[in-house]
Motif scaffolding. Structure first.
Motif, PDB file in Angstrom:
ATOM      1  N   ARG A  22      99.253  53.552 122.314  1.00  0.00           N
ATOM      2  CA  ARG A  22     100.385  54.128 122.000  1.00  0.00           C
ATOM      3  C   ARG A  22     100.391  55.546 122.290  1.00  0.00           C
ATOM      4  N   VAL A  23      99.086  56.381 122.128  1.00  0.00           N
ATOM      5  CA  VAL A  23      99.005  57.871 122.411  1.00  0.00           C
ATOM      6  C   VAL A  23      99.473  58.284 123.665  1.00  0.00           C
ATOM      7  N   ILE A  24      98.965  57.266 124.836  1.00  0.00           N
ATOM      8  CA  ILE A  24      99.137  57.502 125.983  1.00  0.00           C
ATOM      9  C   ILE A  24     100.555  57.459 126.469  1.00  0.00           C
ATOM     10  N   SER A  25     101.376  56.259 125.861  1.00  0.00           N
ATOM     11  CA  SER A  25     102.591  56.111 126.396  1.00  0.00           C
ATOM     12  C   SER A  25     103.603  56.769 125.483  1.00  0.00           C
ATOM     13  N   GLY A  26     103.228  57.290 124.442  1.00  0.00           N
ATOM     14  CA  GLY A  26     104.046  58.291 123.362  1.00  0.00           C
ATOM     15  C   GLY A  26     105.035  57.190 122.812  1.00  0.00           C
ATOM     16  N   ASN A  27     104.859  55.949 122.636  1.00  0.00           N
ATOM     17  CA  ASN A  27     105.624  55.070 121.920  1.00  0.00           C
ATOM     18  C   ASN A  27     104.732  54.319 120.795  1.00  0.00           C
ATOM     19  N   GLY A  28     105.386  54.396 119.633  1.00  0.00           N
ATOM     20  CA  GLY A  28     104.985  53.948 118.464  1.00  0.00           C
ATOM     21  C   GLY A  28     104.261  54.863 117.502  1.00  0.00           C
ATOM     22  N   TYR A  29     104.138  54.633 116.401  1.00  0.00           N
ATOM     23  CA  TYR A  29     103.351  55.312 115.541  1.00  0.00           C
ATOM     24  C   TYR A  29     102.090  55.401 115.602  1.00  0.00           C
ATOM     25  N   ILE A  88      90.430  52.306 129.190  1.00  0.00           N
ATOM     26  CA  ILE A  88      90.921  52.408 127.861  1.00  0.00           C
ATOM     27  C   ILE A  88      90.304  52.006 126.810  1.00  0.00           C
ATOM     28  N   ILE A  89      89.468  50.921 127.223  1.00  0.00           N
ATOM     29  CA  ILE A  89      88.480  50.357 126.124  1.00  0.00           C
ATOM     30  C   ILE A  89      87.512  51.401 125.937  1.00  0.00           C
ATOM     31  N   ASP A  90      86.828  52.270 126.940  1.00  0.00           N
ATOM     32  CA  ASP A  90      85.885  53.163 126.664  1.00  0.00           C
ATOM     33  C   ASP A  90      86.286  54.020 125.617  1.00  0.00           C
ATOM     34  N   VAL A  91      87.601  54.533 125.849  1.00  0.00           N
ATOM     35  CA  VAL A  91      88.400  55.604 125.210  1.00  0.00           C
ATOM     36  C   VAL A  91      88.313  55.143 123.812  1.00  0.00           C
ATOM     37  N   ALA A  92      88.713  54.064 123.446  1.00  0.00           N
ATOM     38  CA  ALA A  92      88.872  53.194 122.052  1.00  0.00           C
ATOM     39  C   ALA A  92      87.456  52.874 121.295  1.00  0.00           C
ATOM     40  N   LYS A  93      86.596  52.940 122.152  1.00  0.00           N
ATOM     41  CA  LYS A  93      85.335  52.769 121.492  1.00  0.00           C
ATOM     42  C   LYS A  93      84.878  54.105 121.176  1.00  0.00           C
ATOM     43  N   GLN A  94      84.879  55.285 122.064  1.00  0.00           N
ATOM     44  CA  GLN A  94      84.558  56.703 121.785  1.00  0.00           C
ATOM     45  C   GLN A  94      85.272  57.125 120.745  1.00  0.00           C
ATOM     46  N   VAL A 127      88.878  53.596 117.462  1.00  0.00           N
ATOM     47  CA  VAL A 127      90.210  53.007 117.158  1.00  0.00           C
ATOM     48  C   VAL A 127      90.218  51.860 118.205  1.00  0.00           C
ATOM     49  N   SER A 128      91.344  51.311 117.754  1.00  0.00           N
ATOM     50  CA  SER A 128      91.768  49.930 118.420  1.00  0.00           C
ATOM     51  C   SER A 128      92.491  50.522 119.745  1.00  0.00           C
ATOM     52  N   LYS A 129      92.468  49.466 120.838  1.00  0.00           N
ATOM     53  CA  LYS A 129      93.004  49.605 122.130  1.00  0.00           C
ATOM     54  C   LYS A 129      94.337  49.955 122.074  1.00  0.00           C
ATOM     55  N   SER A 130      95.202  49.506 121.128  1.00  0.00           N
ATOM     56  CA  SER A 130      96.418  49.345 121.064  1.00  0.00           C
ATOM     57  C   SER A 130      96.752  50.819 120.650  1.00  0.00           C
ATOM     58  N   GLU A 142      89.306  63.482 126.675  1.00  0.00           N
ATOM     59  CA  GLU A 142      88.848  64.812 127.216  1.00  0.00           C
ATOM     60  C   GLU A 142      87.170  64.742 127.472  1.00  0.00           C
ATOM     61  N   ALA A 143      86.626  64.136 126.458  1.00  0.00           N
ATOM     62  CA  ALA A 143      85.025  63.922 126.652  1.00  0.00           C
ATOM     63  C   ALA A 143      84.807  63.124 127.582  1.00  0.00           C
ATOM     64  N   LEU A 144      85.493  61.985 128.030  1.00  0.00           N
ATOM     65  CA  LEU A 144      85.310  60.863 129.066  1.00  0.00           C
ATOM     66  C   LEU A 144      85.929  61.341 130.349  1.00  0.00           C
ATOM     67  N   SER A 145      86.633  62.364 130.360  1.00  0.00           N
ATOM     68  CA  SER A 145      87.284  62.655 131.510  1.00  0.00           C
ATOM     69  C   SER A 145      88.339  61.569 132.066  1.00  0.00           C
ATOM     70  N   TYR A 146      88.999  61.144 130.948  1.00  0.00           N
ATOM     71  CA  TYR A 146      89.765  59.854 131.257  1.00  0.00           C
ATOM     72  C   TYR A 146      91.321  60.147 131.667  1.00  0.00           C
ATOM     73  N   SER A 147      91.751  59.437 132.781  1.00  0.00           N
ATOM     74  CA  SER A 147      93.006  59.895 133.235  1.00  0.00           C
ATOM     75  C   SER A 147      93.898  58.486 133.319  1.00  0.00           C
ATOM     76  N   PRO A 148      95.017  58.312 132.431  1.00  0.00           N
ATOM     77  CA  PRO A 148      95.633  56.956 132.465  1.00  0.00           C
ATOM     78  C   PRO A 148      95.940  56.600 134.082  1.00  0.00           C
ATOM     79  N   ASN A 149      95.905  55.264 134.274  1.00  0.00           N
ATOM     80  CA  ASN A 149      96.436  54.892 135.544  1.00  0.00           C
ATOM     81  C   ASN A 149      97.940  54.368 135.565  1.00  0.00           C
ATOM     82  N   LEU A 150      98.644  55.414 135.815  1.00  0.00           N
ATOM     83  CA  LEU A 150     100.128  55.376 135.759  1.00  0.00           C
ATOM     84  C   LEU A 150     100.603  54.276 136.347  1.00  0.00           C
TER      85      LEU A 150
END
Length: 339
Positions: free
Chosen positions: A20-27, A4-10, A13-16, A41-49
């Motif tokens: 929020r995007v992944i969980s769907g909670n919060g603005y 998730i840190i790699d996604v934030a850098k790419q 934006v912040s890690k939080s 999509e660029a990093l082929s990231y899949s959340p570790n549910l």
């Protein structure tokens, strides 16, 4: 491995924000959401549910257990999923095929934090085997059980069945056959009590050949039709514990050359879709609200809330399979006047 840190850098934006995007909670603003999704999509990231669920302690998923398809399943499942969606829960359906091990495997999903709670429509194991799993999450059922650890959203089948028998009597029927469920089921025992009280009140004896216990549902309506066909002294009405078996009975009688309700009246129980399609008079015992109340219990237990349950009632739905027997009523009225 991408984090998730790699996604934030790419996305810059912040890690939080990514969280929020992944969980769907919060603005999250539309611009930031777009950046995060493009970065994922660029990093082929899949959340570790699984890791996220272990961290939060919840999966937002309820297990729905059934042995297989039974007539009320569609109504119950649709209502359960609908209210679960309203409270942001998912529902996973498990068909156990009556396999006790499969049922235990599903219940163990609460222990392994793959499910938050479980609803049981039809069970394979005895309740004393199932009860200990309530340590891992709330369990609800629509079966009538006496348990402090499993919630039951049952409706009183005694009053519903007695109402159907009195309805048949008031319509002029005196020889009534009964198709009941598993004799060990508490709802079946409630119906048997209703039969006993009805007989004593109306002074109408019951013939043993008019009493059926159905354990499997599958093809039993058809089998009962053949048994009824061979009877020397046929009942003039049949009361069923579920619409699906009543429908099978009606269908097979038609193949045997009989006409319903001219040759025999039929009353069902469930007010399911098949009863509407076949115009079967039936008893509605709030299946939809049973489903809603079962979810509400599970939700309240998980979230320590006190959302009020829905009030349930029993209603008789008149259709075409129990016509008024005017001749029988006139005969009884005449007999009473002469006495």
């Amino acid at each position: 491995m991408t984090t998730i840190i790699d996604v934030a850098k790419q996305a810059q934006v912040s890690k939080s924000t990514v969280s929020r995007v992944i969980s769907g909670n919060g603005y999250v603003s539309q611009e930031s959401r777009k950046k995060v999704l493009e970065a994922m999509e660029a990093l082929s990231y899949s959340p570790n549910l699984i890791a996220r669920n272990l961290q939060s302690g919840e999966t937002k998923t309820i297990g729905f257990l059934a042995q297989g398809f039974i007539d009320p399943l569609g109504i119950f499942l649709e209502s359960f999923i609908s209210i679960a969606k309203r409270y942001n829960y998912y529902v996973t359906l498990y068909f156990t095929d009556g396999d006790k091990k499969k049922e235990i495997d599903a219940l163990n999903q609460m222990k392994y934090k793959q499910l938050d709670g479980v609803f049981i429509l039809t069970r394979a194991n005895k309740w004393e085997i199932i009860e200990p799993y309530s340590l891992y999450g709330p369990i609800a059922t629509w079966h009538r059980i006496d348990s402090e650890r499993i919630y039951s959203s049952y409706v009183d089948h005694y009053s519903g069945y007695l109402r159907s028998l009195n309805y048949l009597y008031d319509r002029g029927y005196r020889s009534i056959g009964h198709v009941l469920g598993n004799s060990e089921n508490l709802n079946t025992k409630a119906r048997i009590k209703a039969i006993d009280d009805f007989q004593q009140d109306k002074n109408i004896p019951i013939k043993e050949e008019w009493l059926f216990h159905d354990r499997a549902r599958l093809d039993n309506g058809r089998n009962i039709a053949h048994t009824w066909h061979k009877m020397a002294n046929k009942s003039d009405a049949m009361a069923f514990y579920t619409d699906s078996v009543a429908a099978g009975f009606i269908s097979e009688l038609q193949n045997l050359g009989y006409s319903v309700p001219e040759d025999v009246a039929v009353i069902g129980f469930d007010n399911s879709e098949i009863s509407r399609l076949m115009h079967i008079t039936t008893v509605d015992y709030s299946i939809k609200r049973q489903a809603q109340n079962s979810f509400i219990y599970i939700h309240n237990q998980l979230n320590r809330e006190t959302i009020a349950e829905q009030e349930m009632s029993v209603q008789l739905i008149e259709r075409k399979t129990v016509p008024l027997r005017k001749k029988e009523l006139d005969k009884n009225a005449s007999s009473s006047e002469n006495n």
